[in-house]
Design an enzyme around this catalytic site. Structure first.
Site, PDB file in Angstrom:
ATOM      1  N   ASP A 177      41.220  43.550  37.597  1.00 63.52           N
ATOM      2  CA  ASP A 177      40.200  44.593  37.584  1.00 63.52           C
ATOM      3  C   ASP A 177      39.128  44.246  38.605  1.00 63.52           C
ATOM      4  O   ASP A 177      38.892  43.070  38.905  1.00 63.52           O
ATOM      5  CB  ASP A 177      39.579  44.712  36.193  1.00 63.52           C
ATOM      6  CG  ASP A 177      38.687  45.930  36.060  1.00 63.52           C
ATOM      7  OD1 ASP A 177      39.233  47.046  35.925  1.00 63.52           O
ATOM      8  OD2 ASP A 177      37.448  45.775  36.102  1.00 63.52           O
ATOM      9  N   HIS A 179      35.926  44.667  38.273  1.00 64.71           N
ATOM     10  CA  HIS A 179      34.650  44.267  37.678  1.00 64.71           C
ATOM     11  C   HIS A 179      34.551  42.754  37.511  1.00 64.71           C
ATOM     12  O   HIS A 179      35.558  42.066  37.349  1.00 64.71           O
ATOM     13  CB  HIS A 179      34.474  44.913  36.297  1.00 64.71           C
ATOM     14  CG  HIS A 179      34.322  46.392  36.347  1.00 64.71           C
ATOM     15  ND1 HIS A 179      35.382  47.248  36.155  1.00 64.71           N
ATOM     16  CD2 HIS A 179      33.236  47.173  36.575  1.00 64.71           C
ATOM     17  CE1 HIS A 179      34.954  48.498  36.249  1.00 64.71           C
ATOM     18  NE2 HIS A 179      33.661  48.478  36.513  1.00 64.71           N
ATOM     19  N   SER A 271      28.894  50.315  37.472  1.00 68.51           N
ATOM     20  CA  SER A 271      29.341  49.977  36.120  1.00 68.51           C
ATOM     21  C   SER A 271      29.280  48.479  35.855  1.00 68.51           C
ATOM     22  O   SER A 271      29.312  48.056  34.697  1.00 68.51           O
ATOM     23  CB  SER A 271      30.763  50.497  35.880  1.00 68.51           C
ATOM     24  OG  SER A 271      31.635  50.072  36.918  1.00 68.51           O
TER      25      SER A 271
END
EC number: 2.3.1.-
Length: 483
Positions: A177, A179, A271
């Site tokens: 991912d 993030h 985010s």
């Protein structure tokens, strides 16, 4: 720290075991008799992952091309994670300078948190061939040069390069991912907090002690893994990571603040700054000060910034320090962002003399309507370089504005402005008129607005044209080298 509510995973043991087993996760007995679940390596990338033409949607194009790490569930994007070039164009830096000066005029100090890439931080997870091909030294050198350029524009810029080439666990980034994990957020927050403490305005901000606690585990099916699954028809296991929350020391539950005053430090960003990773919480702990966190998932570079600038919180009580977090993948030369930000920072046409105004009713299935005409009642001077427009829909859920502007010369501009679908909106759009190159001298003639996408009922739209804000930083504000 004020944040939105977050959700965390704590499923019943039996349901979790079934789900994890189905996802390729095995359980091991521990001395306590309780199972510990470990995800087994899932999949090898298929040949399609190496072909840029396989990435057909606009979303998938952001992952060109995926390569596998030295453990099969570690995936990297060659264009983004392994990039060696950073920063923006001369025009992008000019716009960033204008944005900094506009905030400075409101007494706001801006901190840029520019994230190092996954390749820079986790290069030890690359296969030997990709490790050798990735020019890490060039990436770090160019990354630091970009930080220096931001600093020369007047921004406060923490240097996160000490976190690169990490070999510690838990990892900074998720395996599959884009993030950071909560551990990456925590390690970044330590460095960012030290930079914030150097800002003279921080000395006047009230202090409070905070403590961070583990709240459970977060399950994530990563963006890299999902795209690889689409390309190769595979399914990766959910990746699990610890999740944390932060609260004032000695206070549990209830009001996180104990009073209703707004913090004097605000966090906007992507985010990564959302509640899942507790970046704002770690910042509060290491700074010893409250933070208003307005970031939300799906925000991108500008979503939370623009929403915050339009809010009463900012307009009536701007913070002393604004922390702006984003990654190198965003285009810092994107003109539409600055046109909106520089307009909304001064609350657009609110409180300004209206030079032209118009309204219309837009109906489903109809063509766009002319809502503003220069000369219908009176003719005004309205050159792009000196003016802005403020547009309000009666339906606050409208998230896309499309239309056309005509100029006295006969030239026209089609425009489109979008808001994130992941947050509530107010139906308001505002932006400076286009002024780059030879656009600045054009004189406004008329504006047409299209009915919003998916419109089911008629909606009213009102448009005002007024002079744009002229931001001049007061001389008595704290200066920094490069300001």
């Amino acid at each position: 720290m004020k944040t939105h509510n977050s959700k965390w995973i704590g499923p019943a043991a039996l349901a979790a075991a079934i789900a994890l087993a189905a996802a390729g996760v095995r359980a091991e007995e521990t001395p306590t008799g309780l199972p510990v679940y470990r995800a087994e390596s899932c999949c090898d990338l298929c040949p399609a992952a190496a072909d840029p033409n396989s990435y057909t949607s606009n979303y998938m194009k952001g992952f060109v091309t995926l390569v596998q790490g030295n453990e099969s569930d570690w995936l990297f994007r060659t264009n983004e994670d392994l990039r060696t070039e950073f920063g923006t164009t001369p025009e992008g830096y000019r716009q960033l300078k204008a944005l900094h000066d506009a905030f400075k005029s409101r007494g706001v100090e801006l901190v840029i948190v520019y994230q190092p890439t996954r390749g820079m931080v986790q290069r030890n997870k690359l296969l030997p061939a990709d490790y050798a091909r990735f020019d890490y030294d060039k990436a770090v050198r160019n990354f630091r040069a970009t930080l220096k350029h931001f600093e020369q524009l007047g921004y406060w810029v923490p240097d996160l390069t000490p976190l690169t080439d990490e070999k510690v666990e838990p990892a900074f980034y998720f395996r599959g991912d884009h993030h950071w994990t909560s551990y990456g957020a925590e390690r970044s927050a330590r460095i960012v907090a030290e930079t914030v403490k150097e800002i003279p305005a921080f000395a006047d901000i009230p202090r409070k002690e905070f403590v961070t606690k583990k709240m459970g585990r977060m399950g994530k099916r990563g963006t890299h893994h999902r795209v690889a699954g689409q390309l190769c028809n595979t399914t990766y296991a959910f990746e699990h990571s610890d999740q944390f929350f932060t609260e004032p020391k000695g206070e549990g539950g209830g009001d996180l603040f104990g009073d209703s005053s707004l913090p004097q430090i605000t966090l906007v960003g992507t985010s990564h700054s959302g509640t899942n990773y507790n970046f704002a919480g770690f910042l509060s702990e290491y700074m010893g000060a409250e933070i208003l966190n307005v970031a939300f998932p799906g925000s991108g570079l500008e979503g939370s910034m623009l929403k915050y600038l339009a809010s009463d919180e900012f307009q009536k009580n701007p913070p002393k320090i604004l922390i702006w977090e984003f990654s190198p993948l965003y285009d810092l030369a994107e003109d539409k962002f600055y046109r909106q930000a520089l307009s909304m920072l001064g609350n657009a046409c609110e409180g300004e003399k209206t030079l032209l105004a118009g309204k219309a009713t837009l109906r489903p299935g109809e063509a766009g309507k002319e809502v503003l005409i220069n000369g219908a009642g009176r003719l005004v001077e309205a050159t792009n370089s000196r003016h802005q427009v403020d547009i309000r829909f009666s339906d606050p859920s409208v998230k896309k504005l499309e239309g056309t502007i005509w100029y006295m010369t006969g030239r026209r501009e089609k425009f489109q402005f979008d808001k994130p679908v992941t947050t509530e909106t107010n139906g308001r759009f505002a932006f400076n008129m286009r002024d780059e190159a030879d656009w600045g001298g054009l004189n406004f003639f008329a504006m047409e607005i299209q009915p919003p996408e998916g419109l089911k009922e008629p909606v009213e739209v009102e448009v005002r044209l007024c002079k744009r804000h002229d931001y001049h930083a007061p001389a008595n504000l704290t200066a920094r080298s490069g300001n």
